[in-house]
Design a protein around this motif. Structure first.
Motif, mmCIF file in Angstrom:
data_model
loop_
_atom_site.group_PDB
_atom_site.id
_atom_site.type_symbol
_atom_site.label_atom_id
_atom_site.label_comp_id
_atom_site.label_asym_id
_atom_site.label_seq_id
_atom_site.Cartn_x
_atom_site.Cartn_y
_atom_site.Cartn_z
ATOM 1 N N ALA A 5 35.191 53.829 -6.855
ATOM 2 C CA ALA A 5 33.923 54.563 -6.896
ATOM 3 C C ALA A 5 33.094 54.246 -5.653
ATOM 4 O O ALA A 5 32.496 55.135 -5.043
ATOM 5 C CB ALA A 5 33.149 54.202 -8.159
ATOM 6 N N GLU A 6 33.081 52.963 -5.268
ATOM 7 C CA GLU A 6 32.300 52.588 -4.087
ATOM 8 C C GLU A 6 32.885 53.196 -2.825
ATOM 9 O O GLU A 6 32.163 53.679 -1.957
ATOM 10 C CB GLU A 6 32.259 51.058 -3.959
ATOM 11 N N PRO A 9 31.295 55.425 -18.947
ATOM 12 C CA PRO A 9 32.109 56.229 -19.863
ATOM 13 C C PRO A 9 33.361 55.489 -20.334
ATOM 14 O O PRO A 9 33.764 55.597 -21.485
ATOM 15 C CB PRO A 9 32.491 57.454 -19.020
ATOM 16 N N GLN A 57 25.333 56.335 -9.843
ATOM 17 C CA GLN A 57 26.419 57.310 -9.981
ATOM 18 C C GLN A 57 27.702 56.611 -10.415
ATOM 19 O O GLN A 57 28.395 57.062 -11.321
ATOM 20 C CB GLN A 57 26.646 58.018 -8.643
ATOM 21 N N LEU A 96 34.276 55.901 -2.445
ATOM 22 C CA LEU A 96 33.950 57.322 -2.328
ATOM 23 C C LEU A 96 32.492 57.536 -1.932
ATOM 24 O O LEU A 96 32.059 58.667 -1.753
ATOM 25 C CB LEU A 96 34.219 58.036 -3.657
ATOM 26 N N GLY A 97 31.731 56.455 -1.824
ATOM 27 C CA GLY A 97 30.336 56.569 -1.420
ATOM 28 C C GLY A 97 29.378 56.787 -2.575
ATOM 29 O O GLY A 97 28.220 57.093 -2.366
ATOM 30 N N LEU A 98 29.862 56.645 -3.815
ATOM 31 C CA LEU A 98 28.962 56.796 -4.964
ATOM 32 C C LEU A 98 27.960 55.645 -4.969
ATOM 33 O O LEU A 98 28.329 54.500 -4.725
ATOM 34 C CB LEU A 98 29.752 56.774 -6.279
ATOM 35 N N GLY A 99 26.705 55.959 -5.244
ATOM 36 C CA GLY A 99 25.689 54.916 -5.339
ATOM 37 C C GLY A 99 25.813 54.169 -6.656
ATOM 38 O O GLY A 99 26.627 54.535 -7.510
ATOM 39 N N TYR A 100 24.976 53.136 -6.844
ATOM 40 C CA TYR A 100 25.105 52.291 -8.029
ATOM 41 C C TYR A 100 25.015 53.088 -9.327
ATOM 42 O O TYR A 100 25.853 52.942 -10.218
ATOM 43 C CB TYR A 100 24.015 51.206 -8.015
ATOM 44 N N PHE A 133 29.047 57.644 -14.040
ATOM 45 C CA PHE A 133 30.199 58.557 -14.095
ATOM 46 C C PHE A 133 31.526 57.836 -14.264
ATOM 47 O O PHE A 133 32.487 58.400 -14.772
ATOM 48 C CB PHE A 133 30.274 59.400 -12.819
ATOM 49 N N VAL A 134 31.601 56.625 -13.772
ATOM 50 C CA VAL A 134 32.909 55.959 -13.748
ATOM 51 C C VAL A 134 32.964 54.782 -14.725
ATOM 52 O O VAL A 134 33.869 54.703 -15.555
ATOM 53 C CB VAL A 134 33.247 55.477 -12.315
#
Lengths: 363, 248
Positions: A262-263, A279, A271, A265-269, A275-276
């Protein structure tokens, strides 16, 4: 066909009912012993219970005299006579259609929240509308409804208010606490750890006592927060501390690779978390989470000690009437059945949820 | 900005406690270059490429990616990560999301691409890795090779300038290695993306790399063109390593 004819000669234990009984119940001496013990236990209890519950029981609302006359049967007449007191507590008798609708609203709210189709932001307005409608119906004072102070609320609606709102508000708080406890930021982490350990280390009863007796002492003169609200907040805080630890268990089960992917891919904390991580973590903890929700649902009956008329207290009130003295068991069986229905639903729902996820991902 | 290297690592050092994982790493990677990094296990090659997108933090020296220096600034780190795709040894697909959702999650939420456009783009990349028919399945329903190809497509969907491959074929069953390597070779031949690949697939190194680096004990011991690297290794440790992996 040769294989069939080559089999050992048939005995009566090979197939059919005798075979089934032999294999399942008497296949070894210890199994046989257990079977006999269980049959004996069933013979001792089931007929007696059935007799008490059904055969010798009295349904006639004519009542009290008939109930006194029997000594070996349930006095269901009590329930017929007092069910509205048990279900709605001291709520004004002629206004009890309002809490009835509230119970219906709760069932709708629960049904909607349990449906995966609504697992998005649309739940927020649905809950707001639900809460406003429930508050409006219970309190009244609007739209020509007479005002009913919440000292008079009771029974099933009160139990549902305490437990359903307790669960619903504790859940997001618990997620934040669980995330906070795993945070790299020392202040946030310390606050969350302290909160969880403090609340978890105290019995709910003492939290409720504190909320009802001690807390008002800290408030300035003339200011008071409603007793029901204080109990509600105590329940939310208590449930959140427990749920937080359950959710933290799920967070710990997520592999480092998921965070890294997740990191990367540039997702912020938020996100990444939303999302990851969450769930997956929440799916893992469905069984223990439902376990503690069921416990919470029944724990709301502890508000008895601060004098709120929840289902449990209302049931007690039903048999203080001298005419019905001695019928306490019937009242407890009745509310026991109500508690059981809700808890059984939660249990079944969690199983269906797990099965649904497993089916979708075929893992 | 012309001529500015894509990645520039200067005197990078990293320790795990007392263990010196990376020692004075100096590496300049030009735009569009394809570099293969090999070396014995524990030599720091994965750690090195994981420093480039800050999955690992270096303790001294500087790392500049496309003109942005990596420091403790979260915004800068996230900006770099948007442009640096990574493929992991164990795929790390999101098991609770479908293949399509895996591919569109970051474009939609990080790049703010409209959903329809992100999905069209995702289909394009799924076709490039040759599994468009799997779009609606969950990762758990795919083979290892298919999962790794989805992982490559997921990284490509962000339109990265740099692709980091961290032993992308090591966790695969032998019969699936080729399908993943084929995709990587195609990607390399199309050009445009700067690639850093930690791998022991020497055939891959020969056919697509501009440069091969050999790492041992946290240092870059040797770097050369594939031709020179395989036929005329200079360092004794490189020779030993090559003799071990090419022997059988």
């Amino acid at each position: 066909m040769a294989a069939v004819t080559a089999r050992a000669p048939k005995s009566m234990f090979d197939s059919g009912l005798p075979g089934w009984i032999y294999r399942r119940l008497f296949s070894s001496p210890s199994n046989a012993l257990i079977t006999i013990l269980l049959v004996w236990l069933a013979l001792m209890t089931v007929p007696a219970a059935f007799d008490w519950l059904v055969i010798s029981s009295v349904f006639d609302a004519e009542g009290t005299r008939a109930c006194r006359a029997i000594d070996n049967g349930a006095c269901w007449a009590l329930i017929l006579e007092k069910h509205r007191l048990i279900l709605f507590g001291l709520y004004p008798y002629d206004q009890q259609w309002r809490p009835s609708i509230v119970v219906g609203l709760f069932l709708v709210l629960i049904g909607v929240s349990c449906s995966r189709r609504f697992w998005n932001l649309s739940l927020v307005p649905i809950w707001i509308v639900g809460i406003v409608a429930i508050a409006g119906l219970m309190w009244g004072g609007v739209l020509g409804l007479t005002f009913v102070p919440n000292e008079r609320w009771g029974g099933l609606p009160l139990t549902l208010i305490l437990s359903v709102f307790g669960m619903a508000f504790a859940f997001p708080l618990a997620i934040l606490l669980a995330l906070g406890r795993r945070s790299d930021l020392p202040i946030i982490k310390t606050i969350c750890v302290t909160y969880i350990e403090l609340i978890r280390g105290v019995p709910l009863i003492s939290l409720l006592f504190m909320a009802s007796v001690m807390f008002p002492l800290f408030l300035p003169e003339g200011m008071s927060i409603d007793k029901l609200l204080r109990a509600q907040i105590a329940i939310i805080m208590f449930a959140a501390a427990y749920q937080a630890e359950v959710i933290r268990g799920g967070l710990q089960a997520i592999s480092k690779g998921q965070y890294e992917a997740a990191e990367a891919l540039g997702l912020g904390y938020w996100q990444k978390t939303g999302f990851v991580i969450l769930p997956q973590a929440l799916r893992i903890v469905i069984p223990p989470m439902v376990n503690s929700l069921i416990a919470l649902f029944k724990d709301t009956s502890l508000v008895v000690i601060i004098g709120l008329y929840d289902l449990m207290n209302a049931a007690k009130a039903s048999f203080v009437d001298p005419a019905w003295r001695g019928a306490s068991l019937e009242a407890y069986v009745f509310i026991g059945a109500i508690y059981f229905l809700f808890c059984f639903f939660m249990s079944k729902y969690s199983q269906a949820l797990e099965a649904g996820f497993a089916r979708a991902e075929k893992r | 900005m012309a001529g500015q290297p894509m990645i520039e690592m200067t005197n990078v050092n990293k320790w795990y406690g007392d263990f010196h994982v990376l020692t004075d790493i100096n590496l300049k990677v030009e735009k569009g270059e394809r570099i293969v990094i090999c070396g014995p296990s524990g030599s720091g090659k994965s750690t090195m490429i994981r420093c480039i997108n800050r999955l690992e933090e270096h303790q001294s020296g500087s790392i500049v990616v496309d003109g942005v220096e990596l420091a403790n600034d979260v915004k800068k780190i996230e900006a770099i990560r948007r442009d640096v795709g990574m493929v992991f040894q164990h795929f790390n697909l999101f098991p609770h999301l479908t293949v399509m959702e895996n591919l569109t999650l970051a474009p939609i939420w990080v790049r703010k691409t409209p959903k329809a456009e992100a999905e069209a783009n995702a289909m394009k990349y799924l076709e490039r890795v040759r599994i468009p028919e799997q779009a609606q399945k969950y990762p758990g329903q795919l083979s290892g090779g298919q999962q790794q190809r989805v992982a490559i497509a997921r990284a490509l969907c962000m339109n990265p300038k740099v692709m980091l491959f961290d032993e992308p074929t090591s966790a695969l069953d032998p019969e699936m290695v080729k399908e993943v390597l084929d995709v990587m070779v195609t990607l390399a031949q199309e050009g445009g993306v700067t690639m850093l690949c930690v791998t022991h697939e020497m055939g891959f190194a020969r056919s697509v790399a501009n440069r091969v680096l050999f790492m041992d004990r946290g240092q870059i011991v040797e770097e050369n063109t594939p031709e020179e690297f395989f036929h005329n290794p200079q360092n004794a440790r490189t020779k030993l390593f090559l003799s071990q992996i090419l022997a059988h």
